[in-house]
Design a protein around this motif. Structure first.
Motif, PDB file in Angstrom:
ATOM      1  N   UNK A   1       0.795  -1.217   0.000  1.00 14.22           N
ATOM      2  CA  UNK A   1       0.000   0.000   0.000  1.00 14.22           C
ATOM      3  C   UNK A   1       0.830   1.270   0.000  1.00 14.22           C
ATOM      4  N   UNK A   2       0.131   2.373   0.294  1.00 15.91           N
ATOM      5  CA  UNK A   2       0.723   3.704   0.163  1.00 15.91           C
ATOM      6  C   UNK A   2       0.481   4.530   1.422  1.00 15.91           C
ATOM      7  N   UNK A   3       1.457   5.361   1.722  1.00 11.43           N
ATOM      8  CA  UNK A   3       1.329   6.379   2.763  1.00 11.43           C
ATOM      9  C   UNK A   3       1.369   7.739   2.081  1.00 11.43           C
ATOM     10  N   UNK A   4       0.424   8.595   2.431  1.00 13.55           N
ATOM     11  CA  UNK A   4       0.361   9.927   1.841  1.00 13.55           C
ATOM     12  C   UNK A   4       0.701  10.966   2.909  1.00 13.55           C
ATOM     13  N   UNK A   5       1.614  11.857   2.575  1.00 17.42           N
ATOM     14  CA  UNK A   5       1.975  12.956   3.462  1.00 17.42           C
ATOM     15  C   UNK A   5       1.649  14.254   2.736  1.00 17.42           C
ATOM     16  N   UNK A   6       0.702  15.002   3.280  1.00 12.89           N
ATOM     17  CA  UNK A   6       0.222  16.226   2.629  1.00 12.89           C
ATOM     18  C   UNK A   6       0.589  17.437   3.475  1.00 12.89           C
ATOM     19  N   UNK A   7       1.560  18.195   3.014  1.00 11.53           N
ATOM     20  CA  UNK A   7       1.986  19.408   3.712  1.00 11.53           C
ATOM     21  C   UNK A   7       1.201  20.586   3.133  1.00 11.53           C
ATOM     22  N   UNK A   8       0.347  21.171   3.938  1.00 10.08           N
ATOM     23  CA  UNK A   8      -0.503  22.269   3.464  1.00 10.08           C
ATOM     24  C   UNK A   8       0.084  23.643   3.787  1.00 10.08           C
ATOM     25  N   UNK A   9       1.334  23.696   4.212  1.00 10.93           N
ATOM     26  CA  UNK A   9       1.980  24.990   4.441  1.00 10.93           C
ATOM     27  C   UNK A   9       2.012  25.778   3.135  1.00 10.93           C
ATOM     28  N   UNK A  10       1.688  27.048   3.203  1.00 10.73           N
ATOM     29  CA  UNK A  10       1.668  27.867   1.996  1.00 10.73           C
ATOM     30  C   UNK A  10       0.341  27.816   1.264  1.00 10.73           C
ATOM     31  N   UNK A  11      -0.607  27.065   1.809  1.00  5.80           N
ATOM     32  CA  UNK A  11      -1.939  27.014   1.196  1.00  5.80           C
ATOM     33  C   UNK A  11      -2.612  28.376   1.307  1.00  5.80           C
ATOM     34  N   UNK A  12      -3.225  28.822   0.206  1.00  5.86           N
ATOM     35  CA  UNK A  12      -3.918  30.101   0.162  1.00  5.86           C
ATOM     36  C   UNK A  12      -5.385  29.881  -0.215  1.00  5.86           C
ATOM     37  N   UNK A  13      -6.192  30.901  -0.047  1.00  4.09           N
ATOM     38  CA  UNK A  13      -7.601  30.783  -0.420  1.00  4.09           C
ATOM     39  C   UNK A  13      -7.786  30.396  -1.889  1.00  4.09           C
ATOM     40  N   UNK A  14      -6.954  30.917  -2.814  1.00  2.00           N
ATOM     41  CA  UNK A  14      -7.098  30.482  -4.212  1.00  2.00           C
ATOM     42  C   UNK A  14      -6.908  28.978  -4.397  1.00  2.00           C
ATOM     43  N   UNK A  15      -6.111  28.344  -3.533  1.00  2.00           N
ATOM     44  CA  UNK A  15      -5.989  26.886  -3.597  1.00  2.00           C
ATOM     45  C   UNK A  15      -7.337  26.233  -3.282  1.00  2.00           C
ATOM     46  N   UNK A  16      -8.003  26.734  -2.254  1.00  2.00           N
ATOM     47  CA  UNK A  16      -9.278  26.168  -1.837  1.00  2.00           C
ATOM     48  C   UNK A  16     -10.327  26.333  -2.937  1.00  2.00           C
ATOM     49  N   UNK A  17     -10.312  27.490  -3.594  1.00  2.00           N
ATOM     50  CA  UNK A  17     -11.341  27.776  -4.598  1.00  2.00           C
ATOM     51  C   UNK A  17     -11.079  27.098  -5.940  1.00  2.00           C
ATOM     52  N   UNK A  18      -9.942  26.408  -6.076  1.00  2.00           N
ATOM     53  CA  UNK A  18      -9.688  25.668  -7.315  1.00  2.00           C
ATOM     54  C   UNK A  18     -10.746  24.603  -7.560  1.00  2.00           C
ATOM     55  N   UNK A  19     -11.241  23.999  -6.471  1.00  2.00           N
ATOM     56  CA  UNK A  19     -12.145  22.858  -6.576  1.00  2.00           C
ATOM     57  C   UNK A  19     -13.538  23.223  -6.078  1.00  2.00           C
ATOM     58  N   UNK A  20     -14.561  22.925  -6.890  1.00  2.00           N
ATOM     59  CA  UNK A  20     -15.934  23.045  -6.411  1.00  2.00           C
ATOM     60  C   UNK A  20     -16.224  21.864  -5.490  1.00  2.00           C
TER      61      UNK A  20
END
Length: 342
Positions: free
Chosen positions: A192-211
């Motif tokens: 299987x797989x391990x996912x590591x998601x670093x959200x540092x630097x996330x901005x509001x435009x990142x959030x609005x990319x996806x409906x």
């Protein structure tokens, strides 16, 4: 001397080792072994008993399952073109613990989502300027070393994705390209797989990319149609304005996957669960992220033709008729299909 790292017992295990291979590092030897496994679909000897216990894989059952899947593909009225090589079919059989009906169902779903959402799952060309730029930036990188459980670790760094220059389709194609690069690894099919998601630097435009509707569709694709054994997902450094977004996303997961999600305040907390030594130097490891990116680019170019050939896979959505597959992925798909037929 250069060969001192290799013990006599190791030499005896592989009589084909020559003087050049004796000079290889442990990491290089491991890479060669895994490349050979990828070609054949065979697990290394030390994992075969685990495969028998965990996913019921035995030689006779495997050969029978492969034959039945090939027959399923050949006789399926909607499948027009599909890979039938062993590593590809084992993606589905190992994910579904050698339940042939479930593996065939997932294969059908996999082909369906690729056909329904080409903007997410097709044209996975590492030489595409947009995809190449995102890879160069280090947004998504599978780590060279596996974790303590033998799993492939995939690191995403949201702050390295430019939300002004690229849209959600580019982001999705990056993920699809990396996933397809990894799916034929026999060890990963089992462990299987391990996912590591670093959200540092996330901005509001990142959030609005996806409906929100697209998030729901994508997570359904990931859970029900992609042959990956997701073992653990870590989120770290989520900004306060991103919390609700990720809470919504996690709420859409199955209970099993929800239990495998962990949130961390910072990298120090993350390192209590993920060995820092396998992470990039920027996260406490020893290998700089830029070196990992260069290795990833070499692998992508090596498998470029295979990635592009995936666009030849074809399933006739109309021939599928009205069934739960497209309705599970997108509740309105059946209506659209009816309009097209009318």
């Amino acid at each position: 001397m250069a060969t001192s790292v290799l013990q006599p017992a190791e030499c005896r295990r592989d009589p084909k080792l020559d003087h050049a291979s004796l000079r290889l590092s442990e990491e290089e030897r491991q890479a060669i072994l895994e490349a050979k496994e990828r070609e054949t679909g065979e697990l290394p000897p030390e994992l075969r008993e685990r495969a028998r216990v965990e996913i019921r894989e035995e030689t006779a059952l495997r050969e029978e399952a492969l034959a039945q899947m090939r027959h399923f593909i050949e006789k399926h009225p909607a499948i027009k073109k599909c890979r039938t090589d062993t590593p590809f079919l084992l993606r589905f059989l190992r994910t579904k613990k050698f339940s042939i009906p479930q593996a065939c169902s997932m294969l059908e779903r996999y082909l369906t989502i690729r056909q329904m959402y080409p903007q997410w799952f097709q044209k996975l060309d590492p030489l595409d300027p947009k995809l190449a730029a995102v890879i160069d930036a280090g947004y998504l990188v599978p780590l060279p070393k596996r974790d303590s459980e033998g799993r492939r670790v995939v690191l995403s760094c949201m702050g390295r994705f430019d939300p002004y220059g690229y849209d959600s389709c580019v982001m999705a194609r990056i993920h699809s390209m990396i996933v397809e690069l990894l799916l034929d690894e026999p060890r990963s099919q089992l462990l299987g797989y391990t996912h590591v998601n670093d959200e540092a630097g996330m901005q509001m435009p990142h959030v609005s990319l996806w409906s929100l509707s697209d998030v729901k569709v994508m997570l359904n694709c990931i859970q029900n149609s992609t042959p990956m054994r997701h073992k653990c997902t870590h989120f770290v450094n989520i900004p306060h304005y991103g919390v609700k977004f990720f809470e919504f996303a996690v709420s859409l997961l199955s209970d099993k996957l929800k239990d495998r999600v962990m949130f961390h305040r910072n990298t120090d907390d993350l390192n209590k669960h993920v060995d820092a030594s396998i992470l990039p130097k920027e996260y406490g490891g020893t290998v700089p992220l830029k070196d990992m990116i260069e290795e990833l680019k070499r692998k992508l170019l090596k498998h470029r033709e295979d990635l592009l050939a995936l666009d030849d896979l074809c399933i006739d959505l109309h021939a599928l008729g009205k069934n739960d597959l497209t309705q599970d992925i997108h509740s309105t798909a059946g209506s659209f299909r009816k309009l097209e037929l009318d």
